[in-house]
Scaffold this motif. Structure first.
Motif, PDB file in Angstrom:
ATOM      1  N   ALA A 113       0.836  -1.200   0.000  1.00 27.02           N
ATOM      2  CA  ALA A 113       0.000   0.000   0.000  1.00 27.02           C
ATOM      3  C   ALA A 113       0.870   1.248   0.000  1.00 27.02           C
ATOM      4  O   ALA A 113       0.579   2.222  -0.711  1.00 27.02           O
ATOM      5  CB  ALA A 113      -0.923  -0.001   1.217  1.00 27.02           C
ATOM      6  N   ALA A 114       1.956   1.221   0.767  1.00 30.30           N
ATOM      7  CA  ALA A 114       2.872   2.367   0.798  1.00 30.30           C
ATOM      8  C   ALA A 114       3.554   2.551  -0.557  1.00 30.30           C
ATOM      9  O   ALA A 114       3.752   3.684  -1.018  1.00 30.30           O
ATOM     10  CB  ALA A 114       3.913   2.170   1.899  1.00 30.30           C
ATOM     11  N   ARG A 116       2.302   1.670  -3.507  1.00 28.95           N
ATOM     12  CA  ARG A 116       1.307   2.205  -4.441  1.00 28.95           C
ATOM     13  C   ARG A 116       1.100   3.699  -4.208  1.00 28.95           C
ATOM     14  O   ARG A 116       0.968   4.475  -5.162  1.00 28.95           O
ATOM     15  CB  ARG A 116      -0.020   1.448  -4.314  1.00 28.95           C
ATOM     16  CG  ARG A 116       0.050   0.002  -4.797  1.00 28.95           C
ATOM     17  CD  ARG A 116      -1.337  -0.587  -5.032  1.00 28.95           C
ATOM     18  NE  ARG A 116      -2.143  -0.613  -3.830  1.00 28.95           N
ATOM     19  CZ  ARG A 116      -2.136  -1.604  -2.942  1.00 28.95           C
ATOM     20  NH1 ARG A 116      -1.329  -2.636  -3.100  1.00 28.95           N
ATOM     21  NH2 ARG A 116      -2.925  -1.557  -1.883  1.00 28.95           N
ATOM     22  N   GLU A 117       1.057   4.114  -2.942  1.00 28.76           N
ATOM     23  CA  GLU A 117       0.900   5.532  -2.640  1.00 28.76           C
ATOM     24  C   GLU A 117       2.085   6.326  -3.184  1.00 28.76           C
ATOM     25  O   GLU A 117       1.914   7.409  -3.755  1.00 28.76           O
ATOM     26  CB  GLU A 117       0.786   5.724  -1.123  1.00 28.76           C
ATOM     27  CG  GLU A 117       0.647   7.176  -0.681  1.00 28.76           C
ATOM     28  CD  GLU A 117      -0.634   7.828  -1.169  1.00 28.76           C
ATOM     29  OE1 GLU A 117      -0.659   9.073  -1.266  1.00 28.76           O
ATOM     30  OE2 GLU A 117      -1.607   7.093  -1.463  1.00 28.76           O
ATOM     31  N   HIS A 118       3.280   5.783  -3.020  1.00 29.89           N
ATOM     32  CA  HIS A 118       4.473   6.444  -3.567  1.00 29.89           C
ATOM     33  C   HIS A 118       4.373   6.558  -5.084  1.00 29.89           C
ATOM     34  O   HIS A 118       4.678   7.615  -5.657  1.00 29.89           O
ATOM     35  CB  HIS A 118       5.723   5.643  -3.195  1.00 29.89           C
ATOM     36  CG  HIS A 118       6.967   6.112  -3.889  1.00 29.89           C
ATOM     37  ND1 HIS A 118       7.687   7.209  -3.477  1.00 29.89           N
ATOM     38  CD2 HIS A 118       7.606   5.627  -5.002  1.00 29.89           C
ATOM     39  CE1 HIS A 118       8.721   7.395  -4.282  1.00 29.89           C
ATOM     40  NE2 HIS A 118       8.692   6.458  -5.209  1.00 29.89           N
ATOM     41  N   LEU A 120       1.699   6.668  -6.960  1.00 24.46           N
ATOM     42  CA  LEU A 120       0.677   7.641  -7.335  1.00 24.46           C
ATOM     43  C   LEU A 120       1.201   9.071  -7.224  1.00 24.46           C
ATOM     44  O   LEU A 120       0.810   9.942  -8.000  1.00 24.46           O
ATOM     45  CB  LEU A 120      -0.558   7.471  -6.454  1.00 24.46           C
ATOM     46  CG  LEU A 120      -1.410   6.228  -6.731  1.00 24.46           C
ATOM     47  CD1 LEU A 120      -2.486   6.082  -5.670  1.00 24.46           C
ATOM     48  CD2 LEU A 120      -2.034   6.297  -8.118  1.00 24.46           C
ATOM     49  N   ARG A 121       2.099   9.295  -6.272  1.00 22.51           N
ATOM     50  CA  ARG A 121       2.649  10.639  -6.096  1.00 22.51           C
ATOM     51  C   ARG A 121       3.793  10.933  -7.056  1.00 22.51           C
ATOM     52  O   ARG A 121       4.253  12.078  -7.146  1.00 22.51           O
ATOM     53  CB  ARG A 121       3.116  10.828  -4.649  1.00 22.51           C
ATOM     54  CG  ARG A 121       1.991  10.779  -3.620  1.00 22.51           C
ATOM     55  CD  ARG A 121       2.490  11.061  -2.219  1.00 22.51           C
ATOM     56  NE  ARG A 121       1.420  10.972  -1.232  1.00 22.51           N
ATOM     57  CZ  ARG A 121       0.544  11.954  -1.009  1.00 22.51           C
ATOM     58  NH1 ARG A 121       0.639  13.094  -1.679  1.00 22.51           N
ATOM     59  NH2 ARG A 121      -0.411  11.799  -0.111  1.00 22.51           N
ATOM     60  N   ALA A 228      -6.254  10.508  -5.850  1.00 24.60           N
ATOM     61  CA  ALA A 228      -6.108   9.652  -4.657  1.00 24.60           C
ATOM     62  C   ALA A 228      -6.915   8.383  -4.852  1.00 24.60           C
ATOM     63  O   ALA A 228      -8.005   8.408  -5.396  1.00 24.60           O
ATOM     64  CB  ALA A 228      -6.591  10.386  -3.422  1.00 24.60           C
ATOM     65  N   ARG A 229      -6.374   7.279  -4.416  1.00 23.65           N
ATOM     66  CA  ARG A 229      -7.053   5.985  -4.532  1.00 23.65           C
ATOM     67  C   ARG A 229      -7.348   5.433  -3.162  1.00 23.65           C
ATOM     68  O   ARG A 229      -6.497   5.440  -2.302  1.00 23.65           O
ATOM     69  CB  ARG A 229      -6.195   4.996  -5.314  1.00 23.65           C
ATOM     70  CG  ARG A 229      -5.874   5.471  -6.733  1.00 23.65           C
ATOM     71  CD  ARG A 229      -7.122   5.488  -7.586  1.00 23.65           C
ATOM     72  NE  ARG A 229      -6.863   6.022  -8.899  1.00 23.65           N
ATOM     73  CZ  ARG A 229      -7.748   6.684  -9.605  1.00 23.65           C
ATOM     74  NH1 ARG A 229      -8.940   6.936  -9.122  1.00 23.65           N
ATOM     75  NH2 ARG A 229      -7.482   7.106 -10.807  1.00 23.65           N
TER      76      ARG A 229
END
Length: 229
Positions: A113-114, A116-118, A120-121, A228-229
């Motif tokens: 999850a971390a 994927r967040e990275h 996306l940014r 944001a997802r």
């Protein structure tokens, strides 16, 4: 048809010779009763000659949001998804059956999850599976296997889906030129972005903007701000 609704279409003969999907727990029964239908088990929803079928209940929501996205644009679908408190973007090519986490893979889920967040940014950067695997502290092969088990799709396909979604958002909301949209979405060039739009959305970026622009585009500041997802 959503979930078991595919049986009704098949019974009416509307799916003969076509591809379709139903809930994973009903696939064997469906095949036994409707041998002239080609079942595609690894999908959330599919279309064949303008007939859409979806897997389970959540996949039915995904299909409905997808149809809204096709008719009214990504922003409209995202707005409805937010009001329903559901994921705004899951493609039909994801597997409908995803492994349930075990205690060990719970830690993996947090790590993924971390990552994927990275991603996306930093969609505007030339991310690779090796880059994401290194960030997760895994080998590329292990990362790809665990990513697919957790999300139902491969890292490369997930990255492409997110880049397409980011480009859709920019095309709808801004008046940025096409090369800049392609750069911020991580495609690198307008040509590459156009190729992916053609293969995944059956349209061009310019046609998409013409159809779904909000009508009052505003240029975004420098940098990339993915959805944001």
């Amino acid at each position: 048809a959503l979930c078991g609704g595919a049986f009704t279409l098949a019974q009416a003969g509307l799916l003969d010779g076509r591809r379709a999907i139903t809930h994973w727990n009903l696939i064997d029964l469906f095949r036994a009763h409707h041998p002239h239908v080609t079942v595609v088990p690894d999908a959330l929803f599919i279309e064949d000659h303008n007939i859409w079928t979806a897997a389970g209940t959540a996949a039915g929501i995904d299909l409905c949001l997808h149809l809204i996205r096709l008719a009214h644009g990504a922003e409209a679908a995202a707005t409805i998804a937010r009001s329903m408190v559901t994921a705004p973007f899951r493609t039909g090519t994801q597997a409908q059956f995803i492994e349930h986490p075990t205690p060990r893979t719970d830690r993996d889920a947090d790590t993924l999850a971390a990552v994927r967040e990275h991603a996306l940014r930093h969609l505007h950067q030339p991310l690779t599976v090796a880059d994401l695997a290194a960030r997760a502290g895994m080998s590329p092969r292990t990362f790809a296997r665990r990513f697919t088990a957790a999300t139902g799709t491969t890292p490369l396909r997930w990255l492409l889906d997110q880049r397409i979604a980011a480009a859709q958002r920019l095309l709808e909301r801004t008046d940025l030129p096409m090369p800049e949209v392609a750069r911020r979405a991580g495609f690198g060039s307008e040509v590459t972005m156009r190729q992916h739009f053609a293969s995944r959305l059956a349209t061009s970026p310019r046609a998409y903007r013409a159809a779904f622009s909000t009508g009052a585009p505003v240029s975004e500041p420098a940098g990339n701000r993915p959805i944001a997802r």
